[in-house]
Design a protein around this motif. Structure first.
Motif, PDB file in Angstrom:
ATOM      1  N   ALA A 428      26.096  58.324  17.087  1.00  9.97           N
ATOM      2  CA  ALA A 428      24.911  57.700  17.711  1.00  9.97           C
ATOM      3  C   ALA A 428      25.603  56.454  18.557  1.00  9.97           C
ATOM      4  O   ALA A 428      26.535  55.830  17.960  1.00  9.97           O
ATOM      5  CB  ALA A 428      24.027  57.227  16.667  1.00  9.97           C
ATOM      6  N   ASP A 429      24.855  55.819  19.544  1.00 11.99           N
ATOM      7  CA  ASP A 429      25.382  55.173  20.049  1.00 11.99           C
ATOM      8  C   ASP A 429      25.562  53.607  19.239  1.00 11.99           C
ATOM      9  O   ASP A 429      26.143  52.631  19.811  1.00 11.99           O
ATOM     10  CB  ASP A 429      24.302  54.637  21.585  1.00 11.99           C
ATOM     11  N   ASP A 430      24.482  53.244  18.509  1.00 14.64           N
ATOM     12  CA  ASP A 430      24.625  52.133  17.813  1.00 14.64           C
ATOM     13  C   ASP A 430      25.490  52.228  16.353  1.00 14.64           C
ATOM     14  O   ASP A 430      24.995  51.338  15.588  1.00 14.64           O
ATOM     15  CB  ASP A 430      23.236  51.625  17.643  1.00 14.64           C
ATOM     16  N   SER A 431      26.096  53.236  16.220  1.00 11.41           N
ATOM     17  CA  SER A 431      26.928  53.244  14.901  1.00 11.41           C
ATOM     18  C   SER A 431      28.295  52.906  14.910  1.00 11.41           C
ATOM     19  O   SER A 431      28.782  52.720  16.054  1.00 11.41           O
ATOM     20  CB  SER A 431      26.460  54.873  14.511  1.00 11.41           C
ATOM     21  N   SER A 432      29.024  53.012  14.037  1.00  9.91           N
ATOM     22  CA  SER A 432      30.253  52.608  13.758  1.00  9.91           C
ATOM     23  C   SER A 432      31.322  53.841  14.502  1.00  9.91           C
ATOM     24  O   SER A 432      32.387  53.689  14.732  1.00  9.91           O
ATOM     25  CB  SER A 432      30.919  52.575  12.549  1.00  9.91           C
ATOM     26  N   LEU A 433      30.499  55.076  14.529  1.00 12.18           N
ATOM     27  CA  LEU A 433      31.049  56.215  15.169  1.00 12.18           C
ATOM     28  C   LEU A 433      30.729  56.384  16.799  1.00 12.18           C
ATOM     29  O   LEU A 433      30.681  57.373  17.393  1.00 12.18           O
ATOM     30  CB  LEU A 433      30.549  57.457  14.536  1.00 12.18           C
ATOM     31  N   ALA A 434      30.311  55.450  17.334  1.00 16.79           N
ATOM     32  CA  ALA A 434      29.900  55.312  18.806  1.00 16.79           C
ATOM     33  C   ALA A 434      31.136  55.717  19.745  1.00 16.79           C
ATOM     34  O   ALA A 434      32.298  54.965  19.441  1.00 16.79           O
ATOM     35  CB  ALA A 434      29.086  54.139  19.011  1.00 16.79           C
ATOM     36  N   ILE A 435      30.733  56.138  20.665  1.00 15.22           N
ATOM     37  CA  ILE A 435      31.770  56.496  21.609  1.00 15.22           C
ATOM     38  C   ILE A 435      32.259  55.303  22.365  1.00 15.22           C
ATOM     39  O   ILE A 435      31.371  54.607  22.661  1.00 15.22           O
ATOM     40  CB  ILE A 435      31.403  57.672  22.753  1.00 15.22           C
ATOM     41  N   ASN A 436      33.429  54.990  22.568  1.00 16.24           N
ATOM     42  CA  ASN A 436      34.074  53.564  23.274  1.00 16.24           C
ATOM     43  C   ASN A 436      34.446  53.822  24.721  1.00 16.24           C
ATOM     44  O   ASN A 436      35.452  54.223  25.004  1.00 16.24           O
ATOM     45  CB  ASN A 436      35.165  53.430  22.320  1.00 16.24           C
ATOM     46  N   PRO A 437      33.198  53.403  25.507  1.00 15.06           N
ATOM     47  CA  PRO A 437      33.699  53.516  27.031  1.00 15.06           C
ATOM     48  C   PRO A 437      34.666  52.741  27.442  1.00 15.06           C
ATOM     49  O   PRO A 437      35.508  53.146  28.447  1.00 15.06           O
ATOM     50  CB  PRO A 437      32.253  53.003  27.740  1.00 15.06           C
ATOM     51  N   SER A 438      34.994  51.591  26.894  1.00 19.00           N
ATOM     52  CA  SER A 438      36.312  50.677  27.195  1.00 19.00           C
ATOM     53  C   SER A 438      37.539  51.535  26.965  1.00 19.00           C
ATOM     54  O   SER A 438      38.225  51.384  27.806  1.00 19.00           O
ATOM     55  CB  SER A 438      36.116  49.402  26.545  1.00 19.00           C
ATOM     56  N   TYR A 439      37.439  52.007  25.935  1.00 18.32           N
ATOM     57  CA  TYR A 439      38.881  53.165  25.344  1.00 18.32           C
ATOM     58  C   TYR A 439      38.846  54.182  26.544  1.00 18.32           C
ATOM     59  O   TYR A 439      39.876  54.226  27.169  1.00 18.32           O
ATOM     60  CB  TYR A 439      38.607  53.636  24.073  1.00 18.32           C
ATOM     61  N   ILE A 440      37.817  54.760  27.101  1.00 15.21           N
ATOM     62  CA  ILE A 440      38.071  55.781  27.935  1.00 15.21           C
ATOM     63  C   ILE A 440      38.345  55.219  29.062  1.00 15.21           C
ATOM     64  O   ILE A 440      39.124  55.593  29.856  1.00 15.21           O
ATOM     65  CB  ILE A 440      36.411  56.519  27.820  1.00 15.21           C
ATOM     66  N   SER A 441      37.498  54.143  29.651  1.00 10.82           N
ATOM     67  CA  SER A 441      38.187  53.243  30.728  1.00 10.82           C
ATOM     68  C   SER A 441      39.480  53.029  31.162  1.00 10.82           C
ATOM     69  O   SER A 441      40.295  53.202  31.726  1.00 10.82           O
ATOM     70  CB  SER A 441      37.187  52.246  30.973  1.00 10.82           C
ATOM     71  N   SER A 442      40.069  52.377  30.095  1.00 11.87           N
ATOM     72  CA  SER A 442      41.484  51.982  29.962  1.00 11.87           C
ATOM     73  C   SER A 442      42.497  53.245  30.146  1.00 11.87           C
ATOM     74  O   SER A 442      43.267  53.184  31.042  1.00 11.87           O
ATOM     75  CB  SER A 442      41.850  51.170  28.764  1.00 11.87           C
ATOM     76  N   TRP A 443      42.288  54.326  29.404  1.00 10.40           N
ATOM     77  CA  TRP A 443      43.183  55.386  29.326  1.00 10.40           C
ATOM     78  C   TRP A 443      43.004  56.243  30.790  1.00 10.40           C
ATOM     79  O   TRP A 443      43.808  56.712  31.297  1.00 10.40           O
ATOM     80  CB  TRP A 443      42.858  56.378  28.308  1.00 10.40           C
ATOM     81  N   LEU A 444      41.674  56.162  31.092  1.00  7.74           N
ATOM     82  CA  LEU A 444      41.442  57.001  32.778  1.00  7.74           C
ATOM     83  C   LEU A 444      42.167  56.064  33.883  1.00  7.74           C
ATOM     84  O   LEU A 444      42.799  56.396  34.590  1.00  7.74           O
ATOM     85  CB  LEU A 444      40.022  57.072  32.944  1.00  7.74           C
ATOM     86  N   ASN A 445      42.281  54.708  33.686  1.00 13.66           N
ATOM     87  CA  ASN A 445      42.940  53.828  34.724  1.00 13.66           C
ATOM     88  C   ASN A 445      44.366  54.119  34.428  1.00 13.66           C
ATOM     89  O   ASN A 445      45.017  54.213  35.813  1.00 13.66           O
ATOM     90  CB  ASN A 445      42.389  52.313  34.607  1.00 13.66           C
TER      91      ASN A 445
END
Length: 553
Positions: A428-445
């Motif tokens: 779930a987006d509001d949980s401790s297991l939420a996907i981290n868009p910043s993590y995805i963005s940094s690796w994609l960059n």
């Protein structure tokens, strides 16, 4: 300073300025068309050095063997490329000018970029051009460069001259393009590196059986018309980013024995993807039989960053297979809540044909159930859609990768924890297991600015080291396997260089300049002699000396 000295100085400065203008130099970064051999047959550009006058597409005489054509992508006609490649017409060289939108250094994401019809048309044209260039044997240098103010001004000048019908030569002047490069050499002992990490599952007390394993796999290397520009943001940077985020999420779940699943998770970052998934094949062959038999199924991630809403599950086993049915139903149940459409594509593998279309087919050949998740409904041909010039950050969506991660992670978690068919949201987006868009963005960059053509990645390449370290942060028993690239491929170096653009004057201009300088020097010399020694001395210099008569004895 005397008046004559001031005049002399002014004249010399004027002459210097004229000479400088006739030899002005601009330096541009250029990227050479790939050069490789496939089963001994030569492909790509076979020459690196360039030293010819420039012309534009407006000028097309019968013989262009000593001319470099500057050709902007937005003005390119595929018929021109097909003609010169297909009919093997002589050409001194080809410089393709790409719009800045295709520059990997342009960090604007696909989510921000409004890819209008013009951008899509240019991208389609570029894809077709790459296809033609990669599969041809071209006996002259082919380079790519990006449009900027300097090169656009040069091109405008060249077009003006070409419209007059006068070719640029040593006699007429114009622009000369020079790339100083040695003869390309074969890449010695090219290697590929596979990286794997484990998340061990939790056994119950007294359980002596081996836990089943689910493998999550993504090929991280690329291939394109210009190796120095092949960053593959979508193919397969998006798959790599998705795998790393899935590993991070499950590492949180598996860090607590109470939430650790009764499945081992095996994460594999494989190399050699464009080369028939050669690295995947060698990685699987390194498994012992016990490990191979423990794998329930493998999920291969390939190009999941498209701006669209469709994803396809490609399989080799029939849809009635219990594991295939389980995978498809699990993904379909999750996809509906994410606004995704998931389809199933079944294609049998031909054991007698060594060519594989998808990464999962290497698993199928080892009798391991596997599926490939991709935005592509049809498998690309060999060496295509593997990170070409049009596959960059501009056309890759972070939001799409986030949805793909949630699709795979949620489907796997529901299966691991026996929650199939239930309307729950583990990540779930509001949980401790939420996907981290910043993590995805940094690796994609990072991946979107890092060329990853396998033969040009060393064993200790910073990218390989970074991927290994990232898996170590989230998984255990991380290993790197180094293997040789399949022997049917041979690659050559000299993937980039510096283009020097010289504005050269015509012979007529050179002769006139020589006449002016010579006249000035003679006048200056005469003036100096007169003012220092007198007119008589000057006349005596040019007077023929009297002949000496030999006295007869």
């Amino acid at each position: 300073m005397p008046t004559w000295q001031r005049k002399q100085l002014a004249f010399l400065l004027l002459i210097g300025a004229v000479i400088e203008l006739s030899d002005a130099v601009a330096v541009v970064d250029v990227y050479r068309l790939v050069q490789y051999d496939l089963a001994g047959l030569p492909f790509g550009s076979r020459v690196a050095a360039l030293n010819h006058h420039a012309a534009s597409a407006f000028f097309s005489p019968a013989d262009l063997s000593r001319t470099v054509i500057l050709l902007p992508l937005k003005e390119l006609e595929l018929a021109f490329i097909r003609e010169y490649i297909g009919q093997k017409k002589p050409l001194g060289g080809l410089l393709l000018l790409l719009p800045p939108i295709f520059n990997p250094e342009n960090s604007e994401s696909g989510d921000q970029q409004a890819n209008d019809g013009v951008g899509d048309n240019l991208r389609n044209t570029l894809v077709e051009v790459e296809r033609l260039l990669i599969h041809a044997n071209i006996p002259y240098p082919v380079y790519f460069a990006f449009e900027d103010e300097d090169i656009n001004e040069v091109l405008a000048d060249i077009k003006k001259n070409d419209v007059s019908g006068q070719p640029a030569t040593a006699t007429t002047g114009g622009y000369k393009l020079v790339v100083s490069a040695r003869e390309p050499k074969k890449v010695a002992s090219p290697t590929i590196a596979n990286i794997q990490g484990w998340l061990p599952g939790l056994k119950t007390e007294g359980d002596s059986t081996q836990l089943p394993t689910i493998a999550i796999v993504a090929s991280y290397d690329t291939f394109g018309a210009a190796p120095a520009l092949s960053v593959g943001s979508d193919s397969n940077g998006s798959g790599v980013v998705a795998l790393l985020e899935i590993a991070r999420l499950f590492s949180i779940l598996y860090s607590n024995p109470k939430s650790r699943g009764r499945y081992n998770l095996l994460f594999g970052l494989t190399s050699g993807g464009p080369y028939n998934y050669n690295g995947t094949q060698k990685w699987l062959r390194s498994f012992d039989q016990r490990l191979r038999e423990s794998i329930d199924y493998a999920i291969c991630l390939n190009s999941v960053g498209s701006l669209g809403d469709d994803l396809w599950i490609h399989v080799s086993k029939p849809p009635e297979n219990v594991y295939i049915k389980q995978i498809f139903e699990g993904f379909s149940n999750v996809a509906g809540g994410l606004g995704l459409n998931v389809g199933l594509k079944h294609k049998k593998i031909n054991i007698s044909n060594p060519r594989v279309a998808w990464e999962h087919e290497q698993f199928s050949r080892m009798r391991v159930t596997a599926a490939t998740i991709s935005e592509f409904p049809v498998a690309p041909d060999m060496l295509e859609n593997a990170g070409g010039l049009s596959d960059n950050r501009q056309f890759t969506s972070e939001a799409s990768i986030v949805r793909s991660v949630k699709l795979v992670a949620e489907s796997l978690a529901r299966h691991i924890y026996s929650q199939e068919g239930k309307n729950i949201n583990i990540f779930a987006d509001d949980s401790s297991l939420a996907i981290n868009p910043s993590y995805i963005s940094s690796w994609l960059n990072l991946l979107s600015t890092t060329p990853r053509v396998a033969p040009f990645l060393s064993k200790n390449d910073p990218l390989v080291v970074a991927l290994k370290k990232e898996l170590e942060d989230h998984t255990a028993d991380v290993k790197v396997q180094h293997e040789a690239v399949d022997g049917m491929f041979t690659f050559y170096d000299s993937t980039s260089g510096k283009l020097h653009i010289y504005q050269v004057a015509s012979v007529t201009f050179d002769l006139l300049l020589l006449l002016v300088v010579g006249s000035y020097l003679i006048t200056l010399f005469s003036f100096l002699v007169i003012t220092t020694r007198g007119l008589d001395d000057l006349i005596s210099i040019f007077r023929r000396p009297p002949s000496r008569k030999v006295k007869s004895v």
